[in-house]
Structures are given as structure tokens and as C-alpha cells.
Design an enzyme around this catalytic site. Structure first.
Site, short mmCIF file in Angstrom:
data_model
loop_
_atom_site.label_atom_id
_atom_site.label_comp_id
_atom_site.label_asym_id
_atom_site.label_seq_id
_atom_site.Cartn_x
_atom_site.Cartn_y
_atom_site.Cartn_z
N ARG A 161 -11.04 -6.38 -29.89
CA ARG A 161 -11.22 -7.61 -29.12
C ARG A 161 -11.26 -8.81 -30.06
NH1 ARG A 161 -16.06 -8.80 -24.79
NH2 ARG A 161 -17.41 -8.22 -26.56
N ASP A 442 -26.15 -9.61 -26.76
CA ASP A 442 -25.07 -10.20 -27.53
C ASP A 442 -24.86 -11.62 -27.02
OD1 ASP A 442 -23.67 -9.96 -25.14
OD2 ASP A 442 -22.15 -8.60 -25.92
#
Length: 540
Positions: A161, A442
Site C-alpha cells: 500500500r 494507526d
């Protein structure tokens, strides 16, 4: 040195020589010069779209693409080698030990994340590229602290990603302009590894984050075509899964698949960013105020509608509909609490597989066995593309449904402040994912805490005792909670906590919340990496 390309930071010379080669930088420059103007125009279009939402124009399915949604005959590419069965996908930053443990976890795939779980220091970004290159070539084994880390014979399939379209990479400029962080991450990985991956029977596979419009997917597809031609690779070798993690993208799932159809491997329910986007995009809508973060579950109206539409859309077009992340991590010192947490994981994964998802995300290797067992028992084939969910009817108002049971509580406010301060301080210190209260936080989960606090102050939400939430009330709690942040996030320094405190205090006072904390705070990392502060400020 490649013409027009400048490196504004120092990393280990060996890493520079191995990753920032002349050939890789020439490829990066070619991508920048070809596509940067389009990226910039799409970012301006995002701002225009937000102004329309602020003025009261509601989101809806695009009328100009109704024919794409109505046409039943088009399908996406068949699954690429290694992506036929994705029942468990583990994610995490491309740190060397993490890469080995994730590839050895027993999950079907590993998404190496340069985005939400990585703090983008230049060393983190370049070393991450080194680690993935070594893993692909099975040269990643190492020893540390008397322990050996060695790749297994059958590791998980690797996906990568890159960072989102909104982010620049200020440590590299082309023709005196910073390059796109998305293109930087993609370019270095693709250039160094695409042919090697195919030689090993797989391919260059990606996860694409935070898109807000199908034209942003078209840009990615154009980059894929250009890149495959550039290195002499057949078109349609790349595969990309798109995270549907913005509210506008929730209305354009079929269009996004259509744009990427020959390179597509499906869509993913990026649940935490989607909640963040739901609040942010509806910032001018008082009716969109949400209760405590813990109450915004996958079964509330707007989230349930989003899940059902995503599964129906993907299976209609014969690609994977991937479930989202359960944030729970094992609780080693409390068996009873651990069992409660793992029961939540089982229930979440059972909801996903029963709804028709083809796989799910996990954040910790020890969770794989639990998630895998649920999918093994309820998904007998490699996927559930045959589960068409033709009964699903999702209208625009379903995706915008703000009826969420729950209240704003003192505990919820305090938890948001602690999580926001701890994560922001850790991020500024170079760490992009941290465990808090046995949940893995996160950037996406931290963003929810930030915009919820802003939203509650903006609309003077009241606590259960009737007290309004004001900026001054938040200040008081920040003052109370900030001394304990270093215990919550070991390794952060006093100056990192101070940055987090000042940032959160300013955010709850803004007319509108910032688009991304990562964009706001990137200058701290850039200056720490040696970028001239004058240049950095000029590029913002």
C-alpha cells in the site's frame, strides 16, 4: 545524478545506492512529469466537492455514470496468481522483523503498508523498500538479540500500500517540485521488483488508499499502463485492490472498479478511515454528529449499508470483497480479558463471512488462527464471488444514515484525547502504529479521535450530565492527560508530546478540521530528515 531530480535528505549511503538508483529516479521523474498535473487537478476537485457539500448539496450516485452501473456484462480481471484465495490478510509496516513475521504468519497475504501504519520518515520509507526487495528475493533473514528471523518455505503473498494522493514526498523533488508520495512509493517498489515477482510466479500487487473519485482511479490505471510499458511488461500484469475508505468513494464503487477493471482485484472495507471521512465530509451538517467512537460499529445504519453495497458490487463484477480490520490484539497478561477480546474478533469475522466477504484483515499474527478458522468453517471455496446479494437495495440516504445509538460520554472524550495525543506523539517520533488499551491504533483510528473532538466542540455536544463540550473543557483534559502519554506510547519524547498537545488544541478551535494530520505534521519529519525549513514551508 538524474537530470532535474534532487534528494533533500540523507539516508544510509548503502540504501541510497540500492534503492535510489539512477534508473529508479529516471522512472520516478518520468511518472512525475507525466502525471503530476493531473494529480494536482484532482486534489483541487476534492476541494470543490467539499465546498458543495458544505453548501448543502447532498452526496448521490453520479448521474453521468449511470450507464456503467446499469450495464451487467462488464467484469474485472480474473484473480492473479496467489490472489484466488485471500481469506486472511495481515497488515503492518514494512519493518524488517514485521515483514518476516507477517509473511510467516499463516495468513494468505501480507499487505506491507507505507501508509497509515508507517510514520514516513525517509529512513522508514527507504528501508521499507529494501526490506520488501530482500523478502521477494528471499534474502531477508537476519539475527538479532540471539534470535534468528528466517522466511518460511511458503510465505504469504505480498501486496503493497503506497501513501495516498494527498501526500507529497518532500525529500525528493523533480524540477524543483516535491513528488507525489503515492508515485514515489509505487515507483520504487515496481521498478525494483515487478519482473522478479513475475519470474517467481506472482506479480506486482497493490492496495490503493483514500480515493474520493473514480477519476482518481483512472489516474492510477493510466500510471499502471505507463509503468508496464516503461519496463517492458505486458499490460494487465499489475493488480490493485482499492480501499473504499472515503464517503464519496462509497457512492462510486462500480465506477472505480470500471476504471481499474483490467488491473482490479477488488475492493476493501477500510472501516476506520470511512468513519473518519463520514465525519469530515459532513463537517457542516449538525445532524451528522456521532457518539463515542466505540458505539460506531459495523452494524449501525451507514456502515451496514456500505458493507452490503460493497459486497454486492464486487461480486457483480467478479472480484474480491475484502472485509476490514479488527483492531483487537492479544492480551497476554489477562486470560479472561483476552478471551473477551478474541470473542469480539470471532463475532466480527463471522459477520463478515456471513455477509459474503471473501476475506478479512488482521493486525497481529496470533489473530490469524481465529480469523482463519471462522472463514474456513463458513467459506468452503476460495472465495464467495457466487454470493451475488441481489436482494440488496442501497439508496443514497442509506449511506448517509446518521441514526447511531449512543451518547458522548466523559470516558469517550478522555479516550479520544489520550489516543490522539499518544498516536500523534508517536508518529512525530517515527512510529506509525501503537498498541493502546489492547487495540492497534494507526493513523485512521487517530483521525477519528481528532475529528470527533472537533465535531463535539463545533456543535457544543453535551455530556450525559448536560455539560457542553467546549475547547476550554478539552484543554483541561489535555492538561490532565498529557503527562501520562509517554507511558502509553513508550519511546516518545517530551517534545513529541508537546507537538501533539499544541496540534490537538489548535484542531478543536478550527472552523473546519484539517484534511489529514499526516499532511499537517509532515514538515516535522521533513525538517528532522534534513529538508531546508524554508523549502519545506514553501512547498506546503
Amino acid at each position: 545524478m538524474t537530470h532535474g531530480v534532487k534528494i533533500h535528505s540523507k539516508v544510509a549511503q548503502k540504501a541510497q545506492a540500492e534503492i535510489l538508483t539512477d534508473g529508479a529516479l529516471q522512472f520516478l521523474a518520468a511518472l512525475h512529469r507525466t502525471f503530476e498535473s493531473t494529480r494536482q487537478s484532482l486534489l483541487v476537485a476534492r476541494e470543490d466537492a467539499q465546498r458543495r457539500l458544505d453548501s448543502g448539496v447532498p452526496l448521490d450516485f453520479p448521474p453521468e455514470t449511470a450507464h456503467i452501473r446499469a450495464e451487467p456484462s462488464w467484469h474485472c480481471a480474473p484473480p492473479a496468481p496467489g490472489l484466488e484465495d485471500r481469506r486472511t490478510e495481515i497488515t503492518g509496516p514494512p519493518e524488517r522483523k514485521m515483514v518476516i513475521n507477517a509473511l510467516n504468519s499463516g495468513a494468505k497475504t501480507f499487505m506491507a503498508d507505507f501508509e497509515d501504519s508507517s510514520a514516513p520518515t525517509f529512513a522508514n520509507m527507504i528501508n521499507g523498500q529494501v526490506n520488501l526487495r530482500d523478502a521477494i528475493r528471499r534474502q531477508i533473514d537476519f539475527e538479532a538479540g540471539g534470535k534468528s528471523y528466517k522466511l518460511s518455505d511458503k510465505p504469504a503473498v505480498l501486496l503493497v500500500r503506497p501513501r495516498g494522493w494527498h501526500l507529497d514526498e518532500p525529500r525528493i523533488t523533480v524540477d524543483n517540485a516535491p513528488v507525489s508520495a503515492s508515485i514515489f512509493d509505487f515507483a520504487l517498489y515496481f521498478y525494483h521488483n515487478a519482473h522478479e515477482l513475475v519470474k517467481r510466479g506472482l506479480g506486482p500487487y497493490f492496495y490503493l488508499p483514500k480515493m474520493e473519485h473514480y477519476l482518481e482511479a483512472r489516474l492510477w490505471n493510466d500510471i499502471f499502463l505507463f509503468s508496464q510499458s516503461y519496463i517492458g511488461m505486458p499490460h494487465n500484469t499489475i493488480r490493485a485492490t482499492v480501499l473504499i475508505e472515503t464517503l464519496p468513494a462509497g457512492f462510486q464503487m462500480e465506477e472505480i472498479l470500471f476504471e481499474l477493471r483490467n488491473h482490479s482485484s477488488g475492493l476493501n472495507c477500510g472501516r476506520w478511515d470511512y468513519i473518519f471521512s463520514f465525519i469530515k465530509k459532513r463537517r457542516a451538517d449538525r445532524s451528522a454528529v456521532l457518539p463515542d467512537r466505540k458505539d460506531v460499529t459495523m452494524t449501525v445504519g451507514f456502515m451496514d449499508a456500505y458493507v452490503r453495497l460493497l459486497i454486492q458490487t464486487c461480486h457483480k463484477r467478479k472480484v474480491a470483497a475484502m472485509g476490514g480490520m479488527s483492531a483487537q490484539i492479544p492480551i497476554k497478561d489477562d486470560p479472561k480479558a483476552n478471551e473477551i477480546a478474541m470473542d469480539k474478533v470471532r463475532a466480527d469475522k463471522l459477520r463478515e463471512v456471513t455477509a459474503g466477504h471473501d476475506g478479512t484483515w488482521i493486525a497481529h499474527p496470533l489473530i490469524n488462527q481465529i480469523a482463519r478458522k471462522v472463514f474456513d468453517e463458513n467459506m468452503l471455496g476460495p472465495n464467495q464471488y457466487h454470493v451475488l446479494r441481489q436482494e440488496v437495495k442501497v439508496a443514497a440516504e442509506d449511506l448517509l444514515n446518521t441514526k447511531v445509538p449512543g451518547k458522548v460520554t466523559v470516558e469517550g472524550v478522555r479516550e479520544n484525547i489520550s489516543a490522539s495525543l499518544a498516536y500523534t506523539a508517536a508518529w512525530v517520533g517515527g512510529n506509525g502504529c501503537i498498541p493502546l488499551n489492547y487495540l492497534m491504533e494507526d493513523a485512521a483510528t487517530a483521525e477519528i479521535t481528532r475529528v470527533q473532538l472537533w465535531q463535539w466542540v463545533r456543535y457544543a455536544s453535551r455530556l450525559e450530565n448536560g455539560q457542553p463540550i467546549t475547547a476550554e473543557y478539552i484543554d483541561g483534559l489535555i492538561k490532565e492527560l498529557s503527562p501520562g502519554i509517554k507511558k502509553l506510547a513508550p519511546g516518545v519524547k517530551d517534545e513529541h508530546v508537546q507537538v501533539a498537545v499544541e496540534y490537538l488544541r489548535s484542531q478543536v478551535r478550527k472552523q473546519w478540521p484539517s484534511e489529514f494530520l499526516t499532511s499537517d505534521l509532515m514538515p516535522y519529519l521533513a525538517v528532522a530528515d534534513g529538508v531546508d525549513p524554508v523549502f519545506q514551508l514553501a512547498s506546503l
